[in-house]
Motif scaffolding. Structure first.
Motif, PDB file in Angstrom:
ATOM      1  N   GLN A   1       0.977  -1.202  -0.108  1.00 59.31           N
ATOM      2  CA  GLN A   1       0.177  -0.085  -0.063  1.00 59.31           C
ATOM      3  C   GLN A   1       0.825   1.184   0.139  1.00 59.31           C
ATOM      4  O   GLN A   1       2.017   1.320   0.469  1.00 59.31           O
ATOM      5  CB  GLN A   1      -0.935   0.040   1.256  1.00 59.31           C
ATOM      6  CG  GLN A   1      -2.194  -0.885   1.065  1.00 59.31           C
ATOM      7  CD  GLN A   1      -3.082  -0.932   2.182  1.00 59.31           C
ATOM      8  OE1 GLN A   1      -2.811  -0.182   3.047  1.00 59.31           O
ATOM      9  NE2 GLN A   1      -4.395  -1.454   2.047  1.00 59.31           N
ATOM     10  N   VAL A   2       0.283   2.349  -0.617  1.00 56.35           N
ATOM     11  CA  VAL A   2       0.954   3.416  -0.489  1.00 56.35           C
ATOM     12  C   VAL A   2       0.651   4.451   0.618  1.00 56.35           C
ATOM     13  O   VAL A   2      -0.269   4.522   1.456  1.00 56.35           O
ATOM     14  CB  VAL A   2       0.436   4.306  -1.842  1.00 56.35           C
ATOM     15  CG1 VAL A   2      -0.828   4.719  -1.601  1.00 56.35           C
ATOM     16  CG2 VAL A   2       1.661   5.670  -1.926  1.00 56.35           C
ATOM     17  N   GLN A   3       1.728   5.274   1.343  1.00 60.94           N
ATOM     18  CA  GLN A   3       1.415   5.828   2.221  1.00 60.94           C
ATOM     19  C   GLN A   3       1.222   7.379   1.929  1.00 60.94           C
ATOM     20  O   GLN A   3       1.842   7.642   1.061  1.00 60.94           O
ATOM     21  CB  GLN A   3       2.882   5.884   3.199  1.00 60.94           C
ATOM     22  CG  GLN A   3       3.255   4.591   3.870  1.00 60.94           C
ATOM     23  CD  GLN A   3       2.074   3.831   4.519  1.00 60.94           C
ATOM     24  OE1 GLN A   3       1.641   4.365   5.371  1.00 60.94           O
ATOM     25  NE2 GLN A   3       1.952   2.553   4.241  1.00 60.94           N
TER      26      GLN A   3
ATOM     27  N   TYR B   1      -1.448   4.769  -9.584  1.00 62.69           N
ATOM     28  CA  TYR B   1      -2.610   4.848  -8.801  1.00 62.69           C
ATOM     29  C   TYR B   1      -3.624   6.020  -9.212  1.00 62.69           C
ATOM     30  O   TYR B   1      -3.043   7.055  -9.568  1.00 62.69           O
ATOM     31  CB  TYR B   1      -2.708   4.873  -7.046  1.00 62.69           C
ATOM     32  CG  TYR B   1      -1.497   4.150  -6.723  1.00 62.69           C
ATOM     33  CD1 TYR B   1      -0.319   4.336  -6.353  1.00 62.69           C
ATOM     34  CD2 TYR B   1      -2.122   2.888  -6.372  1.00 62.69           C
ATOM     35  CE1 TYR B   1       0.586   3.337  -5.809  1.00 62.69           C
ATOM     36  CE2 TYR B   1      -1.210   2.051  -5.399  1.00 62.69           C
ATOM     37  CZ  TYR B   1       0.164   2.249  -5.420  1.00 62.69           C
ATOM     38  OH  TYR B   1       0.944   1.383  -4.827  1.00 62.69           O
TER      39      TYR B   1
ATOM     40  N   PRO C   1      -6.953   1.163  -6.247  1.00 59.22           N
ATOM     41  CA  PRO C   1      -5.870   0.126  -6.122  1.00 59.22           C
ATOM     42  C   PRO C   1      -5.902  -0.255  -7.780  1.00 59.22           C
ATOM     43  O   PRO C   1      -5.245  -1.495  -7.998  1.00 59.22           O
ATOM     44  CB  PRO C   1      -6.631  -1.253  -5.461  1.00 59.22           C
ATOM     45  CG  PRO C   1      -8.010  -0.786  -5.517  1.00 59.22           C
ATOM     46  CD  PRO C   1      -8.091   0.680  -5.371  1.00 59.22           C
TER      47      PRO C   1
ATOM     48  N   ALA D   1      -8.284   2.330  -1.627  1.00 61.41           N
ATOM     49  CA  ALA D   1      -7.472   1.272  -0.551  1.00 61.41           C
ATOM     50  C   ALA D   1      -6.537   2.086   0.247  1.00 61.41           C
ATOM     51  O   ALA D   1      -6.640   1.402   1.537  1.00 61.41           O
ATOM     52  CB  ALA D   1      -6.860   0.354  -1.368  1.00 61.41           C
ATOM     53  N   SER D   2      -6.103   2.950   0.058  1.00 62.65           N
ATOM     54  CA  SER D   2      -5.048   3.622   1.146  1.00 62.65           C
ATOM     55  C   SER D   2      -5.728   5.189   1.247  1.00 62.65           C
ATOM     56  O   SER D   2      -6.225   5.789   0.444  1.00 62.65           O
ATOM     57  CB  SER D   2      -3.846   3.737   0.277  1.00 62.65           C
ATOM     58  OG  SER D   2      -3.339   2.436   0.116  1.00 62.65           O
ATOM     59  N   TRP D   3      -5.448   5.339   2.709  1.00 68.58           N
ATOM     60  CA  TRP D   3      -5.926   6.851   3.024  1.00 68.58           C
ATOM     61  C   TRP D   3      -4.751   7.435   3.839  1.00 68.58           C
ATOM     62  O   TRP D   3      -4.094   7.082   4.450  1.00 68.58           O
ATOM     63  CB  TRP D   3      -7.311   6.515   3.949  1.00 68.58           C
ATOM     64  CG  TRP D   3      -8.237   5.911   3.126  1.00 68.58           C
ATOM     65  CD1 TRP D   3      -8.385   4.803   3.064  1.00 68.58           C
ATOM     66  CD2 TRP D   3      -9.454   6.692   2.707  1.00 68.58           C
ATOM     67  NE1 TRP D   3      -9.750   4.699   2.180  1.00 68.58           N
ATOM     68  CE2 TRP D   3     -10.332   5.939   2.020  1.00 68.58           C
ATOM     69  CE3 TRP D   3      -9.570   8.088   2.502  1.00 68.58           C
ATOM     70  CZ2 TRP D   3     -11.442   6.251   1.345  1.00 68.58           C
ATOM     71  CZ3 TRP D   3     -10.866   8.495   1.739  1.00 68.58           C
ATOM     72  CH2 TRP D   3     -11.739   7.461   1.350  1.00 68.58           C
TER      73      TRP D   3
END
Length: 125
Positions: free
Chosen positions: A1-3, A32, A100, A113-115
């Motif tokens: 996952q990306v930060q 993304y 994603p 997917a990432s927040w």
């Protein structure tokens, strides 16, 4: 996952402007689609804007069309939200999110997917 890390929130008078930034970690930022959501007290998280991997496709919530602009710079792993003509009803915590895939397929929080941790925007009347 990306930060993801947001910045740029603050207090502004109605009619003013703010620019939010969201910096992503990693070397695959261009893989993304990205989005901005907001959540006001007592309300559900709501879609604001989305952008595909290249910036060639963008989408906005009706409530912000013509006032907000989403953009991205893949060279610096950053997505932006330029907010003009702000209204008190824009007051919320604003969240950056990564889908994603390199295109956005929907505008629900579950499509991302990432927040990030969120940044507060307060618009005074």
């Amino acid at each position: 996952q990306v930060q993801l890390v947001e910045s740029g929130g603050g207090l502004v008078q109605a009619g003013g402007s703010l620019r939010l930034s969201c910096v992503a970690s990693g070397r695959t930022f261009s893989s993304y689609a990205m989005g901005w959501f907001r959540q006001a007290p007592g309300k559900e998280r709501a879609f604001v804007a989305a952008i595909n991997w290249s910036g060639g496709s963008r989408a906005y919530a009706d409530s912000v069309k013509g006032r907000f602009t989403i953009s991205r710079d893949n060279a610096v792993n950053t997505v932006y939200l330029q907010m003009n003509s702000l209204k008190p009803e824009d007051t919320a915590v604003y969240y950056c999110a990564a889908a994603p895939r390199n295109y956005y397929s929907g505008f629900s929080p579950t499509d991302f997917a990432s927040w990030g941790q969120g940044t507060q925007v307060t618009v005074s009347s």
